[in-house]
Design a protein around this motif. Structure first.
Motif, PDB file in Angstrom:
ATOM      1  N   ILE A 138      -4.482  13.346   7.384  1.00 35.20           N
ATOM      2  CA  ILE A 138      -3.857  13.145   6.073  1.00 35.20           C
ATOM      3  C   ILE A 138      -3.398  11.697   5.975  1.00 35.20           C
ATOM      4  O   ILE A 138      -2.418  11.296   6.603  1.00 35.20           O
ATOM      5  N   SER A 139      -4.112  10.922   5.186  1.00 39.41           N
ATOM      6  CA  SER A 139      -3.840   9.485   5.126  1.00 39.41           C
ATOM      7  C   SER A 139      -3.553   8.998   3.708  1.00 39.41           C
ATOM      8  O   SER A 139      -3.616   7.799   3.443  1.00 39.41           O
ATOM      9  N   SER A 140      -3.242   9.936   2.797  1.00 42.36           N
ATOM     10  CA  SER A 140      -2.857   9.532   1.445  1.00 42.36           C
ATOM     11  C   SER A 140      -1.801  10.490   0.920  1.00 42.36           C
ATOM     12  O   SER A 140      -1.752  11.664   1.302  1.00 42.36           O
ATOM     13  N   ALA A 141      -0.987   9.977   0.021  1.00 47.78           N
ATOM     14  CA  ALA A 141       0.040  10.817  -0.586  1.00 47.78           C
ATOM     15  C   ALA A 141      -0.604  11.964  -1.355  1.00 47.78           C
ATOM     16  O   ALA A 141      -0.109  13.096  -1.340  1.00 47.78           O
ATOM     17  N   GLU A 142      -1.710  11.687  -2.015  1.00 49.27           N
ATOM     18  CA  GLU A 142      -2.399  12.724  -2.781  1.00 49.27           C
ATOM     19  C   GLU A 142      -2.836  13.878  -1.894  1.00 49.27           C
ATOM     20  O   GLU A 142      -2.621  15.054  -2.223  1.00 49.27           O
ATOM     21  N   ILE A 172      -3.273   3.492   5.688  1.00 53.53           N
ATOM     22  CA  ILE A 172      -1.854   3.431   5.346  1.00 53.53           C
ATOM     23  C   ILE A 172      -1.454   1.972   5.142  1.00 53.53           C
ATOM     24  O   ILE A 172      -1.379   1.182   6.080  1.00 53.53           O
ATOM     25  N   THR A 173      -1.198   1.631   3.909  1.00 52.90           N
ATOM     26  CA  THR A 173      -0.822   0.280   3.512  1.00 52.90           C
ATOM     27  C   THR A 173       0.595   0.310   2.933  1.00 52.90           C
ATOM     28  O   THR A 173       1.120   1.377   2.606  1.00 52.90           O
ATOM     29  N   PRO A 174       1.222  -0.854   2.775  1.00 52.96           N
ATOM     30  CA  PRO A 174       2.533  -0.860   2.109  1.00 52.96           C
ATOM     31  C   PRO A 174       2.486  -0.234   0.721  1.00 52.96           C
ATOM     32  O   PRO A 174       3.431   0.446   0.310  1.00 52.96           O
ATOM     33  N   GLU A 175       1.374  -0.409   0.019  1.00 59.49           N
ATOM     34  CA  GLU A 175       1.240   0.177  -1.312  1.00 59.49           C
ATOM     35  C   GLU A 175       1.210   1.711  -1.234  1.00 59.49           C
ATOM     36  O   GLU A 175       1.816   2.395  -2.070  1.00 59.49           O
ATOM     37  N   GLU A 176       0.506   2.241  -0.223  1.00 60.76           N
ATOM     38  CA  GLU A 176       0.451   3.691  -0.058  1.00 60.76           C
ATOM     39  C   GLU A 176       1.821   4.243   0.322  1.00 60.76           C
ATOM     40  O   GLU A 176       2.201   5.336  -0.085  1.00 60.76           O
ATOM     41  N   ILE A 177       2.581   3.467   1.098  1.00 56.57           N
ATOM     42  CA  ILE A 177       3.940   3.881   1.452  1.00 56.57           C
ATOM     43  C   ILE A 177       4.815   3.983   0.209  1.00 56.57           C
ATOM     44  O   ILE A 177       5.562   4.958   0.031  1.00 56.57           O
ATOM     45  N   ARG A 178       4.709   3.017  -0.673  1.00 58.33           N
ATOM     46  CA  ARG A 178       5.540   3.053  -1.876  1.00 58.33           C
ATOM     47  C   ARG A 178       5.127   4.216  -2.787  1.00 58.33           C
ATOM     48  O   ARG A 178       5.975   4.876  -3.404  1.00 58.33           O
ATOM     49  N   LYS A 179       3.841   4.475  -2.845  1.00 59.14           N
ATOM     50  CA  LYS A 179       3.364   5.628  -3.607  1.00 59.14           C
ATOM     51  C   LYS A 179       3.888   6.920  -2.987  1.00 59.14           C
ATOM     52  O   LYS A 179       4.328   7.832  -3.701  1.00 59.14           O
ATOM     53  N   ALA A 180       3.832   7.013  -1.655  1.00 56.26           N
ATOM     54  CA  ALA A 180       4.298   8.212  -0.959  1.00 56.26           C
ATOM     55  C   ALA A 180       5.783   8.443  -1.191  1.00 56.26           C
ATOM     56  O   ALA A 180       6.232   9.584  -1.372  1.00 56.26           O
ATOM     57  N   LYS A 216       7.550   7.662  -3.747  1.00 54.77           N
ATOM     58  CA  LYS A 216       7.804   8.111  -5.126  1.00 54.77           C
ATOM     59  C   LYS A 216       7.550   9.601  -5.297  1.00 54.77           C
ATOM     60  O   LYS A 216       8.169  10.237  -6.159  1.00 54.77           O
ATOM     61  N   VAL A 217       6.637  10.168  -4.497  1.00 52.26           N
ATOM     62  CA  VAL A 217       6.299  11.589  -4.664  1.00 52.26           C
ATOM     63  C   VAL A 217       6.940  12.463  -3.590  1.00 52.26           C
ATOM     64  O   VAL A 217       6.599  13.638  -3.452  1.00 52.26           O
ATOM     65  N   GLY A 218       7.859  11.901  -2.800  1.00 51.61           N
ATOM     66  CA  GLY A 218       8.645  12.708  -1.884  1.00 51.61           C
ATOM     67  C   GLY A 218       8.062  12.941  -0.510  1.00 51.61           C
ATOM     68  O   GLY A 218       8.500  13.857   0.195  1.00 51.61           O
ATOM     69  N   ILE A 219       7.098  12.137  -0.084  1.00 50.27           N
ATOM     70  CA  ILE A 219       6.610  12.218   1.288  1.00 50.27           C
ATOM     71  C   ILE A 219       7.724  11.735   2.213  1.00 50.27           C
ATOM     72  O   ILE A 219       8.405  10.751   1.938  1.00 50.27           O
ATOM     73  N   SER A 220       7.905  12.410   3.343  1.00 50.05           N
ATOM     74  CA  SER A 220       9.075  12.156   4.182  1.00 50.05           C
ATOM     75  C   SER A 220       8.880  11.117   5.269  1.00 50.05           C
ATOM     76  O   SER A 220       9.836  10.448   5.672  1.00 50.05           O
ATOM     77  N   GLY A 221       7.662  11.001   5.822  1.00 51.40           N
ATOM     78  CA  GLY A 221       7.492  10.101   6.955  1.00 51.40           C
ATOM     79  C   GLY A 221       6.054   9.812   7.272  1.00 51.40           C
ATOM     80  O   GLY A 221       5.117  10.280   6.597  1.00 51.40           O
ATOM     81  N   VAL A 222       5.876   9.029   8.335  1.00 53.02           N
ATOM     82  CA  VAL A 222       4.559   8.629   8.828  1.00 53.02           C
ATOM     83  C   VAL A 222       4.526   8.878  10.326  1.00 53.02           C
ATOM     84  O   VAL A 222       5.435   8.473  11.050  1.00 53.02           O
ATOM     85  N   LYS A 223       3.477   9.527  10.792  1.00 51.26           N
ATOM     86  CA  LYS A 223       3.339   9.856  12.213  1.00 51.26           C
ATOM     87  C   LYS A 223       2.369   8.902  12.880  1.00 51.26           C
ATOM     88  O   LYS A 223       1.238   8.706  12.421  1.00 51.26           O
ATOM     89  N   SER A 224       2.795   8.342  13.992  1.00 51.62           N
ATOM     90  CA  SER A 224       1.970   7.436  14.788  1.00 51.62           C
ATOM     91  C   SER A 224       1.465   8.145  16.030  1.00 51.62           C
ATOM     92  O   SER A 224       2.254   8.677  16.815  1.00 51.62           O
TER      93      SER A 224
END
Length: 353
Positions: free
Chosen positions: A47-51, A79-87, A89-97
Motif C-alpha cells: 500500500i503506497s498511496s492514500a487512495e 512515498i513523496t512529501p506530496e503523498e504524505i500531505r495527501k495522506a 488530509k484523508v486521515g492516514i495515520s503513519g508510514v511503515k519502514s
C-alpha cells in the motif's frame, strides 16, 4: 479479582492480509478484544498511496465494522512529501519502514534512510507516525544475523530521533534488552510496541517449532525479562502491538519438490482471535496484571492521539473455568486456514462482553 474491565483495547501493529485470508482473520481482531487496530501495509503489491489505503480500510470495515481501523503507507519510492500531505488530509495515520528483505513482503523495502529525509520532514510537519521494523539485513561477511540484527539497527533509530525531534517514531516489536534501553533513553516522541508472543518466547522455544518463528526472532531469557520489565514499569513509551501475522499452515512448513530446494518457513505468529485474554494471562504471570489497561489501551492511545470513547467500547474479561479459554488447534475458513499461537493451550482469562 475474577473480572476485569478494560477501556477500548487497541492493537498498534496488526496484519490482516488480503483475499481469503483477510476474510477469515479480519473479524478475529474484534473477537480478540481489540477495538482500534493499526494496520500494516505490506500487501502484494504494498500500500503506497492514500487512495489504496482508503480502499483497503473500506474492505476491512465491511468485514469488521465494529473496529476502528487506522491505516498506514509502505515506505518506498512512491512515498513523496506530496503523498504524505495527501495522506494527512484523508486521515492516514503513519508510514511503515521495512529494511529490504528482512521479513514478509519486504522485497520493496528501503536500503537508505537518508533518501527519505524529505518524506520524514513532511511527516513531522503533518503529524504522521514513522513505524520502524527495527532490523538490519543479514550479512555473513559482517557477522550480521537474525540474532543481532535488532541491536545493530538501534544506531539508525538514534539518528532519526536526533534529526527529527518532533517526528513521532515507533520501534516496532522490540525483542532485545538493548532496544528497551535505547527507547527508554530517547525523548518522549520515541515509543515502542511489544508483542504478546515476545513476552512469552525465547529462542529456545522457536527452535523446532515453526509456529513460534517470526521476524524479529525471539531472543535470550535476559531479553524476554527486559520486555516484561518494561511492561511492569508502566512506562507509557511501551504498549501493545501484536504483530499478529497469519500464514497458511502449509507455508509454515518447508515444501519439498523434486530437483528443487525446500521452501523457507514463513515468519509470523498469529494471536488476534484471543489477543487481550492472552496478554492478561501473560501479564498476570509476571506480576503486571495491574498494568494491563495501560499496556493494551491508554499508553498507545495517548501516543497516537486516538482517545477512547469511555464506556462504549469496553471489554470485560473473567477468569476461565476448567473447560474455558482453550486455544483451538486450527482455525479454518472458506479457502484459508491458520494455526494460532499456543494452539491447544488454555488461557486463564476469557472475554465475556
Amino acid at each position: 479479582m475474577d473480572e476485569i474491565t478494560i477501556t477500548a483495547p487497541a492493537d498498534f501493529h496488526v496484519h490482516v492480509r488480503q483475499g481469503k485470508m483477510c476474510e477469515l482473520v479480519t473479524p478475529h481482531v474484534h473477537q480478540g478484544g481489540i477495538r482500534t487496530a493499526y494496520v500494516m501495509p505490506n500487501l502484494v503489491p504494498p500500500i503506497s498511496s492514500a487512495e489504496r489505503a482508503l480502499e483497503y480500510r473500506e474492505e476491512l470495515r465491511r468485514l469488521a465494522p465494529d473496529v476502528e481501523w487506522l491505516m498506514t503507507l509502505y515506505l518506498g519510492p512512491d512515498i513523496t512529501p506530496e503523498e504524505i500531505r495527501k495522506a494527512a488530509k484523508v486521515g492516514i495515520s503513519g508510514v511503515k519502514s521495512y529494511p529490504r528483505g528482512v521479513t514478509t513482503n519486504s522485497s520493496a523495502g528501503i536500503e537508505d534512510y537518508g533518501v527519505y529525509y524529505p518524506v520524514f520532514k513532511a511527516m513531522e510537519e503533518e503529524g504522521l507516525v514513522l513505524n520502524l521494523h527495527g532490523e538490519v539485513p543479514s550479512d555473513p561477511e559482517k557477522n550480521i544475523s537474525v540474532l543481532n540484527a535488532e541491536k545493530l539497527f538501534l544506531t539508525h533509530l538514534r539518528k532519526l530521533a536526533a534529526d527529527f525531534p518532533k517526528l513521532r517514531v515507533v520501534l516496532e516489536h522490540a525483542t532485545t534488552a538493548e532496544a528497551i534501553e535505547c527507547v527508554t533513553s530517547l525523548p518522549s516522541n520515541v515509543a515502542c510496541t511489544i508483542t504478546a508472543h515476545h513476552l512469552s518466547l525465547t529462542v529456545d522455544a522457536v527452535v523446532g517449532q515453526p509456529y513460534h518463528f517470526c521476524k524479529p526472532i525471539a531472543k535470550e531469557p535476559r531479553d524476554r525479562q527486559a520486555l516484561q520489565s518494561a511492561v511492569l514499569s508502566g512506562n507509557p513509551k511501551f504498549f501493545l502491538g501484536s504483530d499478529s501475522a497469519p500464514h497458511p499452515s502449509g507455508s509454515k512448513h518447508p515444501h519439498i519438490q523434486e530437483n528443487a530446494a525446500p521452501t523457507a518457513c514463513a515468519a509470523g505468529v498469529y494471536t488476534s482471535p484471543f489477543l487481550v485474554p492472552l496478554v492478561a494471562h501473560l501479564l498476570e504471570g509476571f506480576g503486571a496484571l495491574d498494568k494491563l489497561e495501560g499496556f493494551v489501551s491508554s499508553h498507545g492511545r495517548t501516543f497516537y492521539g486516538v482517545p477512547a470513547e469511555k464506556g462504549k467500547r469496553d471489554v470485560r474479561l473473567r477468569r476461565t473455568g476448567k473447560e474455558g479459554g482453550m486455544v483451538p488447534g486450527l482455525i479454518r475458513g472458506e479457502g484459508a486456514e491458520v494455526v494460532p499461537f499456543w494452539a491447544g493451550k488454555q488461557l486463564g482469562w476469557e472475554i465475556i462482553s
